[in-house]
Design a protein around this motif. Structure first.
Motif, mmCIF file in Angstrom:
data_model
loop_
_atom_site.group_PDB
_atom_site.id
_atom_site.type_symbol
_atom_site.label_atom_id
_atom_site.label_comp_id
_atom_site.label_asym_id
_atom_site.label_seq_id
_atom_site.Cartn_x
_atom_site.Cartn_y
_atom_site.Cartn_z
ATOM 1 N N LEU A 150 -20.714 -15.276 3.382
ATOM 2 C CA LEU A 150 -19.719 -15.068 2.328
ATOM 3 C C LEU A 150 -18.579 -16.055 2.563
ATOM 4 C CD1 LEU A 150 -19.420 -11.202 2.489
ATOM 5 C CD2 LEU A 150 -20.649 -12.511 0.781
ATOM 6 N N VAL A 151 -18.208 -16.768 1.524
ATOM 7 C CA VAL A 151 -17.120 -17.735 1.665
ATOM 8 C C VAL A 151 -15.867 -17.150 1.020
ATOM 9 C CG1 VAL A 151 -16.345 -20.051 1.055
ATOM 10 C CG2 VAL A 151 -18.729 -19.654 1.687
ATOM 11 N N VAL A 152 -14.785 -17.069 1.823
ATOM 12 C CA VAL A 152 -13.531 -16.521 1.288
ATOM 13 C C VAL A 152 -12.416 -17.549 1.494
ATOM 14 C CG1 VAL A 152 -14.164 -14.124 1.692
ATOM 15 C CG2 VAL A 152 -12.975 -15.393 3.479
ATOM 16 N N PRO A 153 -11.418 -17.541 0.609
ATOM 17 C CA PRO A 153 -10.290 -18.458 0.778
ATOM 18 C C PRO A 153 -9.379 -18.005 1.916
ATOM 19 C CG PRO A 153 -9.948 -17.065 -1.134
ATOM 20 C CD PRO A 153 -11.311 -16.727 -0.605
ATOM 21 N N ILE A 154 -8.646 -18.951 2.479
ATOM 22 C CA ILE A 154 -7.713 -18.634 3.559
ATOM 23 C C ILE A 154 -6.286 -18.710 3.036
ATOM 24 C CG2 ILE A 154 -6.759 -19.561 5.713
ATOM 25 C CD1 ILE A 154 -9.333 -19.719 6.808
ATOM 26 N N HIS A 155 -5.554 -17.652 3.211
ATOM 27 C CA HIS A 155 -4.141 -17.657 2.806
ATOM 28 C C HIS A 155 -3.391 -18.605 3.742
ATOM 29 C CE1 HIS A 155 -0.144 -16.246 1.803
ATOM 30 N NE2 HIS A 155 -0.660 -15.584 0.785
ATOM 31 N N PRO A 156 -2.539 -19.490 3.201
ATOM 32 C CA PRO A 156 -1.922 -20.520 4.056
ATOM 33 C C PRO A 156 -0.840 -19.994 4.993
ATOM 34 C CG PRO A 156 -1.148 -20.726 1.797
ATOM 35 C CD PRO A 156 -2.209 -19.681 1.786
ATOM 36 N N VAL A 239 -9.816 -11.940 8.383
ATOM 37 C CA VAL A 239 -9.463 -13.351 8.514
ATOM 38 C C VAL A 239 -9.302 -14.011 7.137
ATOM 39 C CG1 VAL A 239 -11.919 -13.952 8.793
ATOM 40 C CG2 VAL A 239 -10.176 -15.581 9.468
ATOM 41 N N GLY A 240 -8.227 -14.751 7.016
ATOM 42 C CA GLY A 240 -7.961 -15.425 5.757
ATOM 43 C C GLY A 240 -7.137 -14.592 4.795
ATOM 44 N N ASN A 241 -7.250 -13.276 4.930
ATOM 45 C CA ASN A 241 -6.632 -12.386 3.941
ATOM 46 C C ASN A 241 -6.108 -11.104 4.577
ATOM 47 O OD1 ASN A 241 -7.488 -13.725 1.186
ATOM 48 N ND2 ASN A 241 -9.218 -13.850 2.593
ATOM 49 N N GLU A 592 -19.553 -13.925 8.283
ATOM 50 C CA GLU A 592 -20.870 -13.344 8.547
ATOM 51 C C GLU A 592 -21.238 -12.399 7.401
ATOM 52 O OE1 GLU A 592 -22.764 -12.518 11.917
ATOM 53 O OE2 GLU A 592 -22.473 -14.673 11.873
ATOM 54 N N PRO A 593 -22.440 -12.527 6.872
ATOM 55 C CA PRO A 593 -22.796 -11.648 5.753
ATOM 56 C C PRO A 593 -23.266 -10.275 6.237
ATOM 57 C CG PRO A 593 -24.538 -13.205 6.156
ATOM 58 C CD PRO A 593 -23.464 -13.503 7.164
ATOM 59 N N GLU A 628 -17.779 4.170 -2.022
ATOM 60 C CA GLU A 628 -18.319 2.821 -2.171
ATOM 61 C C GLU A 628 -17.659 1.910 -1.136
ATOM 62 O OE1 GLU A 628 -17.229 0.929 -5.821
ATOM 63 O OE2 GLU A 628 -18.449 -0.839 -5.410
ATOM 64 N N VAL A 629 -18.430 0.960 -0.608
ATOM 65 C CA VAL A 629 -17.862 -0.006 0.319
ATOM 66 C C VAL A 629 -17.591 -1.305 -0.442
ATOM 67 C CG1 VAL A 629 -18.242 -1.376 2.393
ATOM 68 C CG2 VAL A 629 -19.057 0.985 2.298
ATOM 69 N N ASN A 630 -16.349 -1.772 -0.375
ATOM 70 C CA ASN A 630 -15.997 -3.038 -1.020
ATOM 71 C C ASN A 630 -16.468 -4.192 -0.127
ATOM 72 O OD1 ASN A 630 -14.769 -5.352 -1.883
ATOM 73 N ND2 ASN A 630 -12.759 -4.412 -2.249
ATOM 74 N N PRO A 631 -17.462 -4.966 -0.598
ATOM 75 C CA PRO A 631 -18.046 -5.989 0.284
ATOM 76 C C PRO A 631 -17.062 -7.092 0.662
ATOM 77 C CG PRO A 631 -18.930 -6.162 -1.939
ATOM 78 C CD PRO A 631 -18.077 -4.937 -1.931
#
Lengths: 680, 331
Positions: A150-156, A239-241, A592-593, A628-631
């Protein structure tokens, strides 16, 4: 996670490669790796194994190429590597599989080093166990599914927690590189322990002179938001968020109006012993800045001791404040910030030498802690740098400095606190320089590693300080021999001379060790980190990844990771910043997915899982009565998977099929004809 | 027994209490549908029959056999094999056959301890310490009684099973539904479910059928229901600290116990997908304990006074461990 196959994977459909690593002699010294590979190739053939090899170093490029070649030439569909712990090389082998065109998650790394060769001495038994471990891996890998990261953006923005020298360094490095930093400090000012010192070893440069410019930079940096008198109370996200909740304690000062003129401190009628900055040797007011160079310059009102808060009258500060900046109506505030990465630089507590009762601290007036001595010798301290006894006037004629107080001692801490030898030498030098007193240093071993440290030791030797090698048994005021009256007597076995000695002195300085912060465990829990048995935070790898942690996106720097001196703390602060900057510049991160999912047909909405998720990824839908699990939030920790009583939650990569298959493999129930471990 | 065109039906009891047979009879007039649609060829509790009669039947000549009870003795095992051989559809009927049930709790103890309990109890006069012997020589020859296995097994641990009907006992309305289904299948109006399916029950848990209000759980104290003065009639029992097994127990009963103000004890067995019911429930209960202090957690856990009875009352014999080490080792 789609798979094109219509039939579930089985030993018949899969082609599995098994690779057994020697790890030099790390594994091969105990495990007969060749036999393990041969056995796997032979006995696990019917379980889908088409090739089994052993190799000196599987993680080397040659070892990896071996796997890649087999994937391409033999059409392997699964790979099992029997080597070290997945912490170390799972990624290496997954990447190798990916290069050869196999989905990286179809690779399973089983540990025959940490879990076999390093913990066993019986070679036959270790070889047998390795076979079972490989067999378990083969059964498990059959049930692996191809996954996509899973690709997520990183908060600066980066959150730095702790405004000592390590945190300051990290914050400045990141801010200077052009990215926003939020620096949280729980005291009214940044600066940490370093702000309390007079001189720093071995160069003896003035601590304040080198620290305060950095503190000022932090305070005025356009990219740094400084939140002092504040604490982190909650950390959500990943991480990232990260979403972090910060409690801002009320200062009772309007910082928009305050100019830091100091009139309020002057006028405040309430004096309190300053236990923190002055180590109890001086007073501060109820409205105070810890020290003149404090950053930020705004004071705080100490509610516990303020006459107005306690008795309802006074308001002297308010009357005299030229800018009307006093605001008694302030309340604590909670703010929520977003950050991509977090650096923890929360430092250490000094070992409390009261615990070593035989050294008399707190009972014998002229026994001082190292921090007290730092204040005593500080030219801006309570005695203007005059080294005097507790009476405030008498200079000592003889001083004993005891090393390793609370360190290298089974009764307190087994570890070496790193800085105490050099600190003790610095004290010896300062005492000599300022008083001309006779100085004794009592040490177990002199530890003066690092640049210019041993030279400093030699300098102190040449200055005439006397060194006694031995652990001090007792400090007492009970005179027994002539010349001991009115003195503190240090009872010690001089291990070089081989005699017991009683050395009378006027002043004793205890070179206390460092300990984890008293609340280190709670803070670790807050951030999802682990502590060692001693309480220091555990780095991702002790040698190769000293500032990262097992929690992605959270880094550590300075003494929170273990005792260290100023140069090392600064290096770690910079190193953590470099790691974070690397992340920020990537803009995205592949996760990691490994995720948990709820099977809604099985979920009855019992809500047992609802409160468990450390990442707040679980939602309850009251209308449908299911959870429900938020992926996007799930980190795949597995807590809810284990807790779900209905078996409605499953974790990718850790399905019942995978785990049970691995157990069957470990017990060799997969072999026909049936073999028992003993028959291997 | 006369030859009949009607499909044949059998019901057998192994190590069980008889409650399952009562539950079948408790379907009231529905039992007449059984008689109308089947020829009952073997049902020891309801009619006279001999094992040799069954042995004489052709293989697979019985369409449907409901087998209740666990496998405790060689006699139970022989009949399990016999009924398997003679039946087209063999159903593990009720908790004992499905998962061992109360007789399965004997798997905590070894055979010696079990016999001591039964034959040395204070109410028993047995001064000669007599124990059952599989073989006894008498002047007329050798008498044999069934051998008592050290570990009780479930039906599917001994023979292949087609379907499972859980419950202790199965609810009558669920039995009726199954009877209706089989009749429809016989009449060609419906298809059988996939082999291995659990029938006459739901797929989720008792909570699904329970009307009590559920919130986020945080347990400070476990209390047995009989020790409470007041039980909130509308709130989830587990939230009130009453160890209710509903969250892990298969639905199908209609949540009868929680609706009547008593906690679920788990008689419908594990929900679909649950492998070890007790382990599941233990981790679930442990997860919602509201404390981080190890001593306080221990004190809270002390409220679960009978862990084996709480978590494994019905399913010990079908759990991952199945029996204690000493039971496995006893002969």
């Amino acid at each position: 996670m789609s798979t094109e196959k219509t039939t579930p994977p089985s030993p018949e459909t899969e082609k599995i490669g098994v690779y057994v690593c020697h790890c030099g002699s790390n594994i091969a010294g105990i495990v007969d790796v060749q036999e393990v590979a041969e056995w796997a190739g032979e006995r696990l053939k019917e379980r889908g194994v088409v090739v089994a090899r052993d190799y000196k170093f599987m993680c080397s490029s040659l070892g990896q190429e071996l796997i890649e070649k087999d994937i391409q030439e033999k059409g392997l569909t699964r790979v099992v590597v029997a080597a070290c712990s997945p912490h170390l090389h799972e990624n290496t082998f997954r990447t190798a599989c990916g290069r050869a065109g196999l989905n990286p998650y179809l690779c399973e790394l089983v540990s025959i080093r940490e879990q076999v060769s390093w913990v066993h001495t019986d070679k036959d038994a270790a070889t047998t166990k390795s076979k079972a471990v490989v067999s378990g891996g083969v059964e498990r890998v059959i049930h692996h599914e191809p996954l996509e990261p899973l690709v997520v953006p990183i908060h600066p923005t980066t959150l730095v927690v702790g405004g000592g020298i390590a945190g300051i360094q990290a914050a400045l490095e990141i801010a200077d590189a052009g990215f926003p930093v939020i620096l949280v400090e729980r005291e009214p000012s940044i600066g940490g322990h370093m702000a309390q010192f007079d001189k720093t070893f071995p160069t003896l440069d003035c601590s304040a002179c080198i620290l305060t410019p950095r503190m000022v930079s932090v305070g005025s940096h356009p990219n740094i938001t400084l939140l002092t008198w504040s604490e982190v109370t909650r950390v959500d996200g990943y991480v990232g968020n990260f979403t972090v909740t910060i409690r801002k304690k009320p200062r009772y000062i309007n910082t928009q109006l305050c100019t830091g003129c100091g009139i309020c401190q002057e006028k405040c009628p309430k004096k309190i012993i300053d236990d923190v900055y002055e180590a109890g040797l001086s007073y501060r007011k109820a409205v105070y800045t810890p020290f003149p160079q404090a950053v930020p310059k705004y004071p705080v009102i100490d509610r516990e001791n303020c006459i107005f808060f306690q008795k309802g009258t006074c308001r002297a500060c308010e009357k005299f404040c030229p800018t009307n900046a006093i605001d008694f109506s302030q309340n604590e505030e909670y703010m929520t910030i977003e950050a991509g990465n977090i650096i923890l630089a929360t430092g250490y507590d000094l070992f409390d030498p009261r615990r070593v009762t035989q050294y008399g601290y707190g009972r014998l007036a002229n026994v001082f802690t190292s921090l007290e001595f730092e204040r005593l010798s500080n030219s801006a301290g309570p005695t203007n740098g005059n080294i005097v006894l507790r009476d405030g006037v008498t200079p000592p004629a003889a001083v004993g400095i005891i090393h390793c107080v609370g360190s290298r001692d089974r009764n307190y801490n087994n570890y070496c606190s790193v800085i105490c030898c050099m600190q003790g030498l610095k004290f010896a030098h300062l005492v000599k320089e300022r008083t001309g007193a006779t100085v004794y240093n009592f040490y177990i071993d002199m530890r003066t590693a690092y640049k210019a440290y041993d030279e400093f030791y030699q300098r102190v030797l040449e200055e005439g300080t006397l060194f006694v090698r031995g652990k001090v048994a007792e400090v007492t005021d009970a005179a027994r021999l002539p010349g001991e009256d009115g003195k503190l007597i240090i009872q010690v076995e001089d291990t070089l001379a081989g005699i017991q000695r009683r050395i009378p002195v006027d002043m004793v300085i205890l070179s206390s060790g460092l300990e984890p912060r008293h609340d280190a465990k709670q803070v670790a829990q807050l951030f999802g980190l682990s502590c060692s048995a001693d309480g220091w935070y555990i780095e991702k790898h002790p040698k190769l990844d000293p500032v990262a942690t097992m929690t992605e996106g959270i880094f550590i720097a300075g003494c929170v990771q273990g005792p260290k001196d100023i140069p090392s703390s600064v290096s770690q602060g910079a190193a953590a910043a470099a790691r974070v900057l690397g992340r920020i510049q990537q803009e995205h991160i592949a996760l990691e997915p490994i995720r948990a999912t709820v099977d809604e047909t099985k979920c009855s909405g019992c809500r047992i899982c609802n409160n468990l998720c450390p990442f707040n990824a679980i939602l309850f839908h009251a209308d449908r009565n299911v959870s429900e699990v938020n992926p996007a939030l799930c980190q795949g920790c597995g807590t809810c998977v284990a807790a779900c009583p209905a078996g409605a939650i499953s974790g990718t990569g850790f399905s019942n099929e995978q785990i049970l298959a691995q157990i069957e493999g470990l017990l060799l129930l997969n072999l026909t004809p049936k073999y028992t471990l003993a028959a291997l | 027994m006369s030859a009949s065109a009607k499909p044949k039906f059998a019901m057998y009891w192994a190590a069980s209490c008889g409650g399952c047979e009562i539950a079948v009879l408790n379907t009231h007039e529905k039992i007449l549908d059984v008689d109308a649609n089947f020829e009952v060829v073997f049902w020891p509790v309801a009619m006279d029959a001999k094992y040799k009669d069954v042995e004489a039947m052709p293989d697979r000549s019985i369409l449907l056999t409901l087998f209740n009870g666990g496998i405790r003795t060689t006699e139970n095992a022989e009949l399990a094999h016999l009924m398997r051989q003679k039946s087209q559809i063999l159903v593990a009927f009720g908790s004992c056959a499905c998962e061992g049930c109360i007789p399965g709790l004997a798997n905590l103890s070894n055979k010696q301890a079990l016999f001591d309990t039964v034959y040395n109890s204070p109410s028993t006069t047995n001064s000669q310490e007599t124990r059952p012997q599989p073989e006894t020589a008498v002047p007329e020859g050798t008498l044999k009684i069934p051998y008592f296995y050290p570990v009780l097994k479930t039906l599917d641990q001994v023979v292949d099973v087609d379907y499972y009907i859980p419950g202790c006992p199965p609810e009558s309305h669920q039995i009726s539904a199954v009877i209706d289904l089989v009749i429809q299948v016989v009449q060609g109006k419906a298809l059988l479910p996939a082999k291995g399916a659990t029938i006459g029950a739901g797929e989720s848990t008792v909570c699904d059928e329970c009307p009590r209000q559920r919130n986020i759980k945080a347990i400070k104290k476990f209390t047995r229901i009989q020790e409470l003065k007041v039980v909130d009639p509308a709130l989830c029992l587990l939230e009130q600290g009453i160890p209710c097994n509903g969250p892990a127990t298969r639905s199908g009963c209609g949540a009868l116990c929680p609706q009547a103000g008593a906690q679920c004890i788990g008689c419908y067995g594990p929900a679909a997908g649950v492998i070890d019911y007790g382990a599941r429930l233990m981790t679930a209960f442990a997860s919602v304990i509201d404390s981080t202090d190890p001593q306080e957690i221990d004190a809270i856990l002390d409220g679960l006074v009978d862990p084996a009875g709480q978590f494994y009352r019905f399913n010990l014999a079908s759990s991952l461990l199945r029996a204690s080490r000493s039971a496995w080792k006893s002969q």
